[in-house]
Scaffold this motif. Structure first.
Motif, PDB file in Angstrom:
ATOM      1  N   GLY A 119       0.659   5.842   4.444  1.00  0.00           N
ATOM      2  CA  GLY A 119      -0.347   5.586   3.417  1.00  0.00           C
ATOM      3  C   GLY A 119      -0.190   6.560   2.261  1.00  0.00           C
ATOM      4  N   ASN A 163      -1.841   6.998  -1.628  1.00  0.00           N
ATOM      5  CA  ASN A 163      -2.777   6.559  -2.677  1.00  0.00           C
ATOM      6  C   ASN A 163      -3.352   5.175  -2.396  1.00  0.00           C
ATOM      7  OD1 ASN A 163      -2.254   8.965  -4.033  1.00  0.00           O
ATOM      8  ND2 ASN A 163      -0.661   8.048  -5.290  1.00  0.00           N
ATOM      9  N   LYS A 210       4.932  -0.056  -5.368  1.00  0.00           N
ATOM     10  CA  LYS A 210       3.565  -0.137  -4.836  1.00  0.00           C
ATOM     11  C   LYS A 210       2.709   1.042  -5.293  1.00  0.00           C
ATOM     12  CE  LYS A 210       4.842  -2.455  -0.522  1.00  0.00           C
ATOM     13  NZ  LYS A 210       4.874  -2.272   0.945  1.00  0.00           N
ATOM     14  N   ILE A 211       3.331   2.212  -5.423  1.00  0.00           N
ATOM     15  CA  ILE A 211       2.563   3.394  -5.811  1.00  0.00           C
ATOM     16  C   ILE A 211       2.749   3.772  -7.278  1.00  0.00           C
ATOM     17  CG2 ILE A 211       2.332   4.370  -3.505  1.00  0.00           C
ATOM     18  CD1 ILE A 211       4.741   6.123  -4.013  1.00  0.00           C
ATOM     19  N   GLU A 223       9.190  -0.464  -2.611  1.00  0.00           N
ATOM     20  CA  GLU A 223       8.157   0.405  -2.041  1.00  0.00           C
ATOM     21  C   GLU A 223       7.613   1.360  -3.100  1.00  0.00           C
ATOM     22  OE1 GLU A 223       7.013  -0.082   1.307  1.00  0.00           O
ATOM     23  OE2 GLU A 223       8.136  -1.837   0.671  1.00  0.00           O
ATOM     24  N   GLU A 243      -2.062   2.748  -0.708  1.00  0.00           N
ATOM     25  CA  GLU A 243      -1.019   1.737  -0.477  1.00  0.00           C
ATOM     26  C   GLU A 243      -0.212   2.120   0.756  1.00  0.00           C
ATOM     27  OE1 GLU A 243      -0.522  -1.077  -2.108  1.00  0.00           O
ATOM     28  OE2 GLU A 243      -2.016  -0.687  -3.657  1.00  0.00           O
ATOM     29  N   THR A 244       0.332   1.127   1.430  1.00  0.00           N
ATOM     30  CA  THR A 244       1.223   1.378   2.557  1.00  0.00           C
ATOM     31  C   THR A 244       2.656   1.178   2.096  1.00  0.00           C
ATOM     32  OG1 THR A 244      -0.438   0.639   4.142  1.00  0.00           O
ATOM     33  CG2 THR A 244       1.850   0.689   4.900  1.00  0.00           C
ATOM     34  N   VAL A 245       3.449   2.234   2.225  1.00  0.00           N
ATOM     35  CA  VAL A 245       4.871   2.148   1.904  1.00  0.00           C
ATOM     36  C   VAL A 245       5.649   2.436   3.179  1.00  0.00           C
ATOM     37  CG1 VAL A 245       4.607   2.778  -0.526  1.00  0.00           C
ATOM     38  CG2 VAL A 245       5.015   4.562   1.156  1.00  0.00           C
TER      39      VAL A 245
END
Length: 94
Positions: A46, A48, A75-76, A72, A50-52
């Motif tokens: 996890g 911020n 996502k962040i 990935e 989001e799941t990367v």
């Protein structure tokens, strides 16, 4: 080996496996199986909200450094361009 955990990558029957083991107890904590380009290459983290998914490229002590795939990293950092430098995620194991 980092933070008392063993990170292992191996190939078997045309698939790549990535394992995280606790060598003290002999317990498999995580396994991912990669058989084609659509599989996510590591464990979920996890960041911020989001799941990367990542896998360590370098480990030192309790620190892992993972180079994120562009999908990935996006996502962040949604505005990151396709041709940008790699995003390195620093994780500290507890």
């Amino acid at each position: 080996m980092a933070g008392g955990y063993l990170f292992l990558e191996f190939y078997f029957n045309d698939k790549m496996y990535r394992d995280v083991w606790n060598p003290e107890t002999g317990t498999l904590l995580f396994r991912t199986e990669i058989s084609d380009g659509n599989d996510l290459p590591g464990f979920p983290v996890g960041v911020n909200g989001e799941t990367v998914y990542c896998w360590p490229n370098y480990a030192e002590g309790d620190n892992l450094y993972c180079i994120l795939l562009h999908s990935e990293a996006k996502k962040i950092i949604p505005s990151i361009p396709e041709d940008s430098n790699p995003v390195i995620l620093h994780l500290e194991l507890e």
